[in-house]
Design an enzyme around this catalytic site. Sequence first.
Site, PDB file in Angstrom:
ATOM      1  N   ASP A  63       0.895  -1.305   0.053  1.00  0.00           N
ATOM      2  CA  ASP A  63       0.017  -0.112   0.029  1.00  0.00           C
ATOM      3  C   ASP A  63       0.778   1.234   0.075  1.00  0.00           C
ATOM      4  O   ASP A  63       2.096   1.212   0.094  1.00  0.00           O
ATOM      5  CB  ASP A  63      -1.035   0.093   1.378  1.00  0.00           C
ATOM      6  CG  ASP A  63      -0.256  -0.473   2.421  1.00  0.00           C
ATOM      7  OD1 ASP A  63       0.940  -0.375   2.522  1.00  0.00           O
ATOM      8  OD2 ASP A  63      -0.833  -1.186   3.313  1.00  0.00           O
ATOM      9  N   HIS A 134      -7.359  -4.456   9.972  1.00  0.00           N
ATOM     10  CA  HIS A 134      -6.801  -4.270   8.633  1.00  0.00           C
ATOM     11  C   HIS A 134      -5.711  -5.091   8.302  1.00  0.00           C
ATOM     12  O   HIS A 134      -4.562  -5.192   8.950  1.00  0.00           O
ATOM     13  CB  HIS A 134      -7.047  -2.801   8.343  1.00  0.00           C
ATOM     14  CG  HIS A 134      -5.835  -1.992   8.902  1.00  0.00           C
ATOM     15  ND1 HIS A 134      -6.156  -1.034   9.503  1.00  0.00           N
ATOM     16  CD2 HIS A 134      -4.353  -2.209   8.609  1.00  0.00           C
ATOM     17  CE1 HIS A 134      -4.953  -0.244   9.690  1.00  0.00           C
ATOM     18  NE2 HIS A 134      -3.780  -1.253   9.040  1.00  0.00           N
ATOM     19  N   GLU A 139      -9.700  -1.762   5.134  1.00  0.00           N
ATOM     20  CA  GLU A 139     -10.192  -1.497   6.565  1.00  0.00           C
ATOM     21  C   GLU A 139     -11.573  -2.323   6.835  1.00  0.00           C
ATOM     22  O   GLU A 139     -11.911  -2.776   5.707  1.00  0.00           O
ATOM     23  CB  GLU A 139     -10.787   0.010   6.477  1.00  0.00           C
ATOM     24  CG  GLU A 139      -9.316   0.971   6.275  1.00  0.00           C
ATOM     25  CD  GLU A 139      -8.577   1.113   7.809  1.00  0.00           C
ATOM     26  OE1 GLU A 139      -8.525   0.132   8.384  1.00  0.00           O
ATOM     27  OE2 GLU A 139      -8.232   2.325   8.147  1.00  0.00           O
TER      28      GLU A 139
HETATM   29  C1  GLP Z   1      -0.298   0.062   8.724  1.00  0.00           C
HETATM   30  C2  GLP Z   1      -0.223  -0.514   7.233  1.00  0.00           C
HETATM   31  C3  GLP Z   1      -0.276  -2.187   7.567  1.00  0.00           C
HETATM   32  C4  GLP Z   1       0.362  -2.366   8.738  1.00  0.00           C
HETATM   33  C5  GLP Z   1      -0.613  -1.847   9.867  1.00  0.00           C
HETATM   34  C6  GLP Z   1       0.137  -2.012  11.125  1.00  0.00           C
HETATM   35  O1  GLP Z   1      -1.124   1.177   8.702  1.00  0.00           O
HETATM   36  N1  GLP Z   1      -0.815   0.081   6.173  1.00  0.00           N
HETATM   37  O2  GLP Z   1       0.204  -2.621   6.516  1.00  0.00           O
HETATM   38  O3  GLP Z   1       0.144  -3.720   8.998  1.00  0.00           O
HETATM   39  O4  GLP Z   1      -1.058  -0.568   9.683  1.00  0.00           O
HETATM   40  O5  GLP Z   1       1.144  -1.005  11.657  1.00  0.00           O
HETATM   41  P1  GLP Z   1       2.032  -1.305  12.725  1.00  0.00           P
HETATM   42  O6  GLP Z   1       2.816  -2.281  12.234  1.00  0.00           O
HETATM   43  O7  GLP Z   1       2.822   0.129  12.684  1.00  0.00           O
HETATM   44  O8  GLP Z   1       1.264  -1.398  13.795  1.00  0.00           O
END
Ligand code: GLP
Length: 256
Positions: A63, A134, A139
């Site tokens: 993404d 997600h 989402e």
């Molecule tokens: C983000 C990304 C995801 C990720 C998730 C968790 O916004 N788009 O791919 O797995 O949210 O983030 P984090 O690893 O910082 O907790």
Amino acid sequence: MEIIIQPDAAAANALAARLFAKLIRKKEKCVLGMATGSTPLALYRELIAMDLDWRKVTTFNLDEYVGLAPEHLQSYHRFMWENLFRRVNIAKKNIHIPDGLAKGIPVFCAKYEKQIRAAGGIDLQLLGIGTDGHIGFNEPTSSLTSRTRIKTLTPQTRKDNARFFGSEDAVPHHVITMGIGTIMEARHCVLLAFGKNKARAIAEAVEGPITAMNPASALQMHSKVTVFLDEAAASKLKLTAYYRWVYDSKPDWQKI
Ligand code: GLP
């Protein structure tokens, strides 16, 4: 789903890194699905330290934020270059990350899907999980068969990610993300989750009903998923004793 619970994130990352390294060594032209966020950082550090040959590896990122240029400090382009790509010998032409500045987003997304297919599909897809369940930026209420497309972030995700941007207002509202259907076509999915704030999302994804309210729960329909957790992220699961037994009793040929 295979659930692997490790004493801490470092141990889980070391194991997950072995899975990636094994594939990179075994399949010269492998295709990896990459993830961002704080979760995969230690895994990337492990992979860098392994000094693998990335020359023929192709990558597709999950993404990107709409409106952020590749050089923007919080863009996922920048994240990937800083934390992995500039530290390994990957060829620039083999790196694919959704373009946050794409003019025609639907056309761009269709092309991204086509590029994944042309590369032969994704062999190993790395995933983190949001506190709302997600994966990528799919989402809650995302279609479980969705493809790469534009999505609007929930207030919860914008709040969660505000720590990277300094303030919630600075977090973009829109993103481009691989769809759940796209992710489900990867031959092997590896989901990492660490810390107490992921425990509920993990319990729902692994042991709850399959529901668009927790997009990661769609992985229950995938034939090859490995979930690496630390104790905190596993703390709300019901069958932990079983998962540990399964892992500890693996025959040698199945060990990572
Ligand atoms: C983000 C990304 C995801 C990720 C998730 C968790 O916004 N788009 O791919 O797995 O949210 O983030 P984090 O690893 O910082 O907790």
